[in-house]
Scaffold this motif. Structure first.
Motif, mmCIF file in Angstrom:
data_model
loop_
_atom_site.group_PDB
_atom_site.id
_atom_site.type_symbol
_atom_site.label_atom_id
_atom_site.label_comp_id
_atom_site.label_asym_id
_atom_site.label_seq_id
_atom_site.Cartn_x
_atom_site.Cartn_y
_atom_site.Cartn_z
ATOM 1 N N LEU A 6 -42.034 101.308 -16.855
ATOM 2 C CA LEU A 6 -40.116 101.143 -17.169
ATOM 3 C C LEU A 6 -39.768 99.653 -15.991
ATOM 4 O O LEU A 6 -38.866 99.616 -15.824
ATOM 5 N N ALA A 7 -41.114 99.591 -15.478
ATOM 6 C CA ALA A 7 -40.552 98.346 -13.912
ATOM 7 C C ALA A 7 -39.980 97.484 -14.250
ATOM 8 O O ALA A 7 -40.609 96.554 -16.140
ATOM 9 N N GLY A 8 -38.931 96.935 -13.615
ATOM 10 C CA GLY A 8 -38.111 95.575 -14.422
ATOM 11 C C GLY A 8 -37.047 96.205 -15.537
ATOM 12 O O GLY A 8 -36.097 95.571 -15.584
ATOM 13 N N LYS A 9 -36.841 97.127 -15.521
ATOM 14 C CA LYS A 9 -35.935 98.113 -16.575
ATOM 15 C C LYS A 9 -34.923 98.452 -16.402
ATOM 16 O O LYS A 9 -34.993 99.512 -15.368
ATOM 17 N N ALA A 30 -37.627 108.476 -15.360
ATOM 18 C CA ALA A 30 -37.372 106.475 -15.794
ATOM 19 C C ALA A 30 -37.075 106.260 -14.650
ATOM 20 O O ALA A 30 -38.158 104.873 -14.345
ATOM 21 N N HIS A 31 -37.102 106.877 -13.453
ATOM 22 C CA HIS A 31 -36.485 106.378 -12.149
ATOM 23 C C HIS A 31 -38.474 106.241 -11.726
ATOM 24 O O HIS A 31 -38.630 105.484 -10.827
ATOM 25 N N GLU A 32 -39.021 107.815 -11.865
ATOM 26 C CA GLU A 32 -40.135 107.191 -11.408
ATOM 27 C C GLU A 32 -41.410 106.163 -12.434
ATOM 28 O O GLU A 32 -42.148 105.816 -11.443
ATOM 29 N N ARG A 36 -34.515 101.344 -13.072
ATOM 30 C CA ARG A 36 -32.986 101.552 -12.323
ATOM 31 C C ARG A 36 -31.716 101.837 -13.745
ATOM 32 O O ARG A 36 -32.052 101.544 -14.508
ATOM 33 N N ILE A 37 -30.686 102.567 -13.173
ATOM 34 C CA ILE A 37 -30.469 103.648 -13.815
ATOM 35 C C ILE A 37 -28.683 103.877 -13.361
ATOM 36 O O ILE A 37 -28.478 103.437 -11.957
ATOM 37 N N VAL A 38 -28.351 103.459 -14.439
ATOM 38 C CA VAL A 38 -26.554 104.358 -14.137
ATOM 39 C C VAL A 38 -26.082 105.307 -15.070
ATOM 40 O O VAL A 38 -27.142 105.503 -16.389
ATOM 41 N N LEU A 39 -25.453 106.366 -14.036
ATOM 42 C CA LEU A 39 -25.254 107.849 -14.984
ATOM 43 C C LEU A 39 -23.598 107.485 -15.170
ATOM 44 O O LEU A 39 -23.298 107.071 -14.821
ATOM 45 N N THR A 40 -23.778 108.368 -16.209
ATOM 46 C CA THR A 40 -22.486 107.861 -17.235
ATOM 47 C C THR A 40 -22.270 110.023 -17.358
ATOM 48 O O THR A 40 -23.044 110.371 -18.221
ATOM 49 N N ILE A 88 -28.619 95.470 -20.488
ATOM 50 C CA ILE A 88 -29.811 96.679 -20.176
ATOM 51 C C ILE A 88 -30.213 96.864 -21.170
ATOM 52 O O ILE A 88 -30.221 95.900 -22.079
ATOM 53 N N ASP A 89 -31.748 97.474 -21.025
ATOM 54 C CA ASP A 89 -32.940 97.912 -21.380
ATOM 55 C C ASP A 89 -32.867 99.088 -22.777
ATOM 56 O O ASP A 89 -33.858 99.404 -23.200
ATOM 57 N N PHE A 90 -32.278 100.104 -21.904
ATOM 58 C CA PHE A 90 -32.637 101.201 -22.471
ATOM 59 C C PHE A 90 -31.026 102.072 -22.093
ATOM 60 O O PHE A 90 -30.672 101.968 -21.652
ATOM 61 N N LEU A 91 -31.532 103.367 -23.154
ATOM 62 C CA LEU A 91 -29.939 104.156 -23.190
ATOM 63 C C LEU A 91 -30.224 105.417 -24.216
ATOM 64 O O LEU A 91 -30.870 105.204 -25.065
#
Length: 273
Positions: A6-9, A30-32, A36-40, A88-91
């Motif tokens: 997921l590099a760059g996503k 995903a972080h590993e 990059r992530i936003v948590l909600t 964003i790339d994923f949800l």
């Protein structure tokens, strides 16, 4: 082990309550893998859970949002794109709640206001998320949406009550929106039907241990753990699955395709002696 899948996503992960949560493990995986992530999560769930510890671990901001509120979801997608500096790339949709289950209501004695709330929180929230994202044109092309489901969408399970209907609606929304977003932006939408998993939500269901042990005995590979489900979700976020969409994907150790296992047959024969 990271392969930088997921590099760059960048993406949004909902529903991480504590370290038992599948969403929590998806965020870690995903972080590993370089995302990059936003948590909600809903403000109430955030107060009950430990999401701040996860945010610190993976260096992710938290944007509170009630997934039943169009206004709050609008803020979520706007602020997430501002944070990432782009779309964003994923949800991950990992949201489910039934007040009927919490209060021990039997299927024949459901509170219908609770039932409507179950559908809104656990299923319609996916439609609302995707509708808001569509209106904001928030997804990059070839993005990926994954929602977590359960086989009770297709089969009757004792004590799962109105959540069974919610999961069926969730899967239907994923198919319909998968068709729509596929045409519009090449975005794919899938559900993952996971084994019974010892999360806070799962273990809150009456008779959960029986669910878990039965599935474990019936599945040739045994129940899929939360960590394995997280790996599967990461693969669905990645470019390796660009042409997988509108599917309900069974991640259950083979449970959904098994008539009866030898272990269960032996157990039944022994009990009949």
């Amino acid at each position: 082990m990271s392969n930088n899948l997921l590099a760059g996503k960048v993406g949004i992960i909902s529903g991480a309550l504590n370290s038992q949560s599948i969403a929590w493990k998806v965020a870690q995986k995903a972080h590993e893998q370089g995302a990059r992530i936003v948590l909600t999560n809903a403000p109430l769930a955030m107060r009950m859970g430990e999401i701040k510890a996860l945010a610190s671990e993976i260096d992710a901001p938290i944007i509170p949002a009630d997934a039943t509120s169009i206004e709050e979801l609008g803020t979520l997608f706007t602020e997430a794109q501002s944070h990432f500096g782009g779309k964003i790339d994923f949800l991950l949709h990992s949201i489910g709640m039934s007040a009927n289950i919490r209060k021990g209501k039997s299927y024949g004695d459901l509170d219908y206001k609770f039932f409507q709330q179950t559908l809104d929180v656990s299923a319609l929230s996916l439609h609302k998320m995707l509708a808001v994202a569509e209106k904001q044109d928030a997804f990059n092309e070839w993005g990926s949406v994954v929602a977590l489901s359960y086989i009770a969408a297709q089969r009757a399970f004792l004590d799962y009550t109105d959540m069974a209907q919610a999961k069926a609606v969730l899967e239907s929304i994923a198919r319909s929106y998968g068709q729509r977003l596929g045409h519009l932006k090449k975005v794919r939408v899938n559900t993952v039907s996971q084994s019974p998993t010892k999360t806070t939500a799962g273990t809150g269901i009456s008779g959960f241990n029986a669910f878990y042990e039965y599935a474990n005995k019936m599945s040739p590979l045994g129940n899929a753990p939360a960590e394995a489900c997280a790996d599967y979700c990461v693969s669905l976020f990645s470019d390796l699955t660009r042409y997988v969409t509108m599917q309900n994907l069974m991640h259950d150790g083979g449970f959904s395709s098994t008539g009866i296992s030898q272990e269960m047959a032996d157990l039944m024969e022994k009990s009949g002696e």
